[in-house]
Every structure is written in structure tokens, then in C-alpha cells.
Scaffold this motif. Structure first.
Motif, PDB file in Angstrom:
ATOM      1  N   LYS A   4       0.837  -1.213   0.106  1.00  0.00           N
ATOM      2  CA  LYS A   4      -0.127   0.023   0.239  1.00  0.00           C
ATOM      3  C   LYS A   4       0.790   1.318   0.021  1.00  0.00           C
ATOM      4  CE  LYS A   4      -3.843  -2.400   2.291  1.00  0.00           C
ATOM      5  NZ  LYS A   4      -4.869  -2.224   3.426  1.00  0.00           N
ATOM      6  N   GLU A 112      -8.422  -8.270  11.621  1.00  0.00           N
ATOM      7  CA  GLU A 112      -9.441  -7.878  10.338  1.00  0.00           C
ATOM      8  C   GLU A 112      -8.489  -7.504   9.341  1.00  0.00           C
ATOM      9  OE1 GLU A 112     -10.631  -3.783  11.867  1.00  0.00           O
ATOM     10  OE2 GLU A 112     -12.019  -4.597  13.477  1.00  0.00           O
ATOM     11  N   ARG A 113      -7.298  -8.066   9.384  1.00  0.00           N
ATOM     12  CA  ARG A 113      -6.509  -7.955   7.936  1.00  0.00           C
ATOM     13  C   ARG A 113      -5.482  -8.950   8.144  1.00  0.00           C
ATOM     14  NH1 ARG A 113      -5.038  -1.928   8.954  1.00  0.00           N
ATOM     15  NH2 ARG A 113      -3.543  -2.178   6.923  1.00  0.00           N
ATOM     16  N   ALA A 114      -4.735  -9.357   7.003  1.00  0.00           N
ATOM     17  CA  ALA A 114      -3.840 -10.410   6.704  1.00  0.00           C
ATOM     18  C   ALA A 114      -2.366  -9.795   6.471  1.00  0.00           C
ATOM     19  CB  ALA A 114      -4.192 -11.441   5.684  1.00  0.00           C
ATOM     20  N   ASP A 115      -2.212  -8.535   6.780  1.00  0.00           N
ATOM     21  CA  ASP A 115      -0.978  -8.023   6.418  1.00  0.00           C
ATOM     22  C   ASP A 115       0.070  -8.107   7.702  1.00  0.00           C
ATOM     23  OD1 ASP A 115      -2.057  -5.932   7.944  1.00  0.00           O
ATOM     24  OD2 ASP A 115      -2.100  -4.569   6.565  1.00  0.00           O
ATOM     25  N   TYR A 117       0.191  -5.887  10.348  1.00  0.00           N
ATOM     26  CA  TYR A 117      -0.571  -5.421  11.465  1.00  0.00           C
ATOM     27  C   TYR A 117      -1.298  -6.784  11.990  1.00  0.00           C
ATOM     28  CZ  TYR A 117       0.735  -0.780  11.058  1.00  0.00           C
ATOM     29  OH  TYR A 117       1.490   0.324  11.060  1.00  0.00           O
ATOM     30  N   GLY A 118      -1.811  -7.672  10.909  1.00  0.00           N
ATOM     31  CA  GLY A 118      -2.764  -8.687  11.296  1.00  0.00           C
ATOM     32  C   GLY A 118      -1.752  -9.836  12.040  1.00  0.00           C
TER      33      GLY A 118
END
Length: 358
Positions: A4, A112-115, A117-118
Motif C-alpha cells: 500500500k 481484521e487484516r492479513a498484512d 499488522y494482522g
């Protein structure tokens, strides 16, 4: 997250490039439109070089100022978006961390995310789960230790009160039960200390080349009177070319003495206990098989937990402290080996210890 950020930087580059191209084209177009007539190139369509220079400089200042404002605005918007993209998940994680630091160990980060941070959230949730387990284990340990200490201390207290209330001289045999309970307390403390030392990886082993068949024969002789009392037969089988193994003989004796004692306690009269030693690949395998009552399937995963008893109805004295298998498991692990259990209720159990030959 990295993708991103790269995408945002790419968009910024595209915007700057487009603005530069558009500005340059617009400037050149206005230049030619003003200083060249339809006839092009004639002296009548040209003004002095000084006028051209002044116009170019003036236009460049205006265009540069406008372009700077545009890039600054675009960078501000993209920077604000990127900072929010980076800081919002961090702020959520910080809020959860503060709650966990306040003692709310059941708090978890919503994934809530797979990056990246996840992944950080999953690692944090895994850490809080381990903390909860450690807290629960510590709580159970304190409860179990208190339970184990309560019985002998109560016996000692009652015996001492009776001695204090007695009018005559205290006979030495009256103190035997008190002495036995004191010894049980000392043994419990020693076992806990050994277990904690092993779990911390600080157990010191005095390894030396050991003849396992001879060691096992010594243990069989040690438990033979108890086996005769229970009416249980003992048998040992091993390979004739069994090599010596480098291990701590005192600790390993403690392991197999515990396994043999447990087998005797759970084998009915007329039963049989078999010790089998063999070489499997680069390990020596020692299995102790009994024809006892067996272990329920649901209890097998917990056999090596502290103070766990598969038969909750067994008394504290008859069933031991519940630390023997935990200690055995730790000693075998420190040797680089493993201990496995197979059992069937009503048929019997088999404990297999594998130790490396090296």
C-alpha cells in the motif's frame, strides 16, 4: 502494508509527472502562441530577446508556485492517509496492550487484516493466551501445593496437640507418625524443587557410560519384594548386544523406579510387568508394560501434568504426590529423549522411554 505504501508513492510520482508534463506543455504552448505569428519565424513575429527572457522567468515563477502548491497539497493528503493507515492499527494495539497491562488478560486484538499488522495482532493474541495459561498454571500450582501441604500439616498439628495434652511422658513411637509426615513434606519440597529446576533447563546431569540392562536388573531387585507382596511377576528382556549409553544413572533410575512403582500399584494380583529393551535406529527404547487396570483415554494427555492423578479416588499417600511422572518426563527430556504412553482400560498400559545412544 508495504504494498500500500508503494502504491501511494507510485500515485504521487504519477501525479507529479503529470503535473510537470502538463505545466511544461502549457508553458511552451503559451510561449509560442504569444511570440510567433501565423507567419512564424519572421522578424515581424519576434520581439527582442530581453522580452522573451523576462516573460519566461515570470511564467516559470508562476508555474513553479502553482506546481509547488499542487504537490504540497497532494503530499499532505497522501501523508495524512498513510499516517492514518499506519497509526490506526497501532492505536488499537496500544489500547489493547494497556488493558492487558491492567490485568485484563482475556483481551485480544481483533484480527481484521492479513498484512503485517494482522500478524502482529495474532502474535500478541498468542502471547496473551500463553500469559493466561501461565497464570492459570500458577494458580493451580499454588492450590495443589496448598492441598498437598494441608494434610501432613494437619496430621502433625493434631499429633502435637495430643502430645501436649497428654499427662505422662511422651513415648518415642508416638512421634513416628509426626516424623513420617515431616519426611513426606521434605520429599514434596525436594520434588517441587527438582521439577522447577528441570523445567527451567538448569538441571545438571552427571552423565557417564551406563550399562542399561545391569541398571534395570538392580531396579528389578529393588522392587521385587513389593512385587511379591502384590503377587505380580516381573520379567526383563533385552538385546544381547545392548551398548552402553551415556546418561545420568541416578536420574534415570529415578525415572524407571517411578514407572515400575506405578505399574505395581495398578496391576492386580496374578498380573505381569514386562521390561523390554531394544535398539531402534539411533535410540535405545525401554518399555514397561503391565496388565493392570489401564488409563482412561481422556487422562493420557494430562499424565505428565503436575499433581495430576488419573484415578482421582486414590488417596494422597497411596497415590503419591502426583509429581512422579512430571519429574520423569522432565528428566527424560533433559537427556534428549522422549516418553510415550499407550493404554487400554482393563487391559494394561505401556510406557516407552527412548534415549539417544550418543
Amino acid at each position: 502494508m508495504r504494498g500500500k505504501i508503494f502504491l501511494a508513492m507510485g500515485v504521487l510520482v504519477v501525479l507529479v509527472s503529470a503535473a510537470y508534463i502538463g505545466t511544461t506543455q502549457g508553458y511552451l504552448g503559451s510561449l509560442f502562441a504569444r511570440y510567433y505569428t501565423d507567419g512564424g519565424g519572421s522578424n515581424e513575429g519576434m520581439i527582442s530577446l530581453e522580452g522573451v527572457s523576462q516573460y519566461i522567468l515570470a511564467e516559470m515563477k508562476i508555474k513553479a508556485f502553482n506546481m509547488t502548491l499542487f504537490i504540497a497539497g497532494a503530499a499532505l493528503i497522501l501523508g495524512y492517509w498513510l499516517s492514518g493507515l499506519i497509526m490506526n492499527p497501532l492505536n488499537k494495539l496500544i489500547r489493547v496492550m494497556r488493558r492487558v497491562a491492567g490485568g485484563e488478560l482475556a483481551t485480544e486484538v481483533p484480527i481484521e487484516r492479513a498484512d503485517e499488522y494482522g500478524q502482529v495482532g495474532e502474535a500478541f493474541n498468542s502471547m496473551t493466551t500463553q500469559l493466561r495459561d501461565l497464570m492459570d498454571n500458577r494458580k493451580r500450582l499454588v492450590e495443589d501445593v496448598a492441598h498437598e501441604l494441608r494434610t501432613p500439616l494437619a496430621i502433625i498439628q493434631s499429633k502435637l496437640e495430643l502430645i501436649q495434652q497428654s499427662q505422662g511422658t511422651v513415648k518415642p513411637e508416638a512421634l513416628l507418625s509426626v516424623h513420617d509426615e515431616v519426611l513426606r513434606l521434605i520429599r514434596l519440597v525436594d520434588e517441587l524443587q527438582l521439577l522447577n529446576t528441570a523445567e527451567a533447563g538448569e538441571l545438571i546431569l552427571n552423565k557417564e557410560p551406563t550399562n542399561l540392562p545391569m541398571l534395570m536388573e538392580e531396579l528389578i531387585e529393588l522392587v521385587q519384594p513389593e512385587a511379591d507382596e502384590y503377587g505380580v511377576s516381573l520379567a526383563v528382556s533385552c538385546n544381547e548386544d545392548m551398548p552402553t549409553v551415556c546418561l545420568d544413572p541416578i536420574r534415570i533410575k529415578q525415572v524407571f523406579l517411578n514407572l515400575l512403582t506405578n505399574a505395581l500399584r495398578h496391576t492386580r494380583e496374578g498380573g505381569k510387568i514386562t521390561v523390554c529393551m531394544q535398539i531402534i535406529h539411533d535410540c535405545v527404547s525401554i518399555s514397561i508394560t503391565d496388565t493392570g487396570s489401564g488409563i482412561p483415554e481422556g487422562a493420557i494427555p494430562h499424565l505428565f501434568d503436575r499433581f495430576y492423578r488419573a484415578d482421582a479416588g486414590r488417596g494422597r499417600i497411596a497415590g503419591g504426590s502426583g509429581l512422579g511422572l512430571s519429574i520423569a518426563h522432565q528428566i527424560v527430556s533433559v537427556h534428549g529423549g522422549s516418553i510415550q504412553v499407550r493404554s487400554e482400560v482393563g487391559v494394561g498400559s505401556e510406557f516407552t522411554v527412548k534415549l539417544p545412544l550418543g
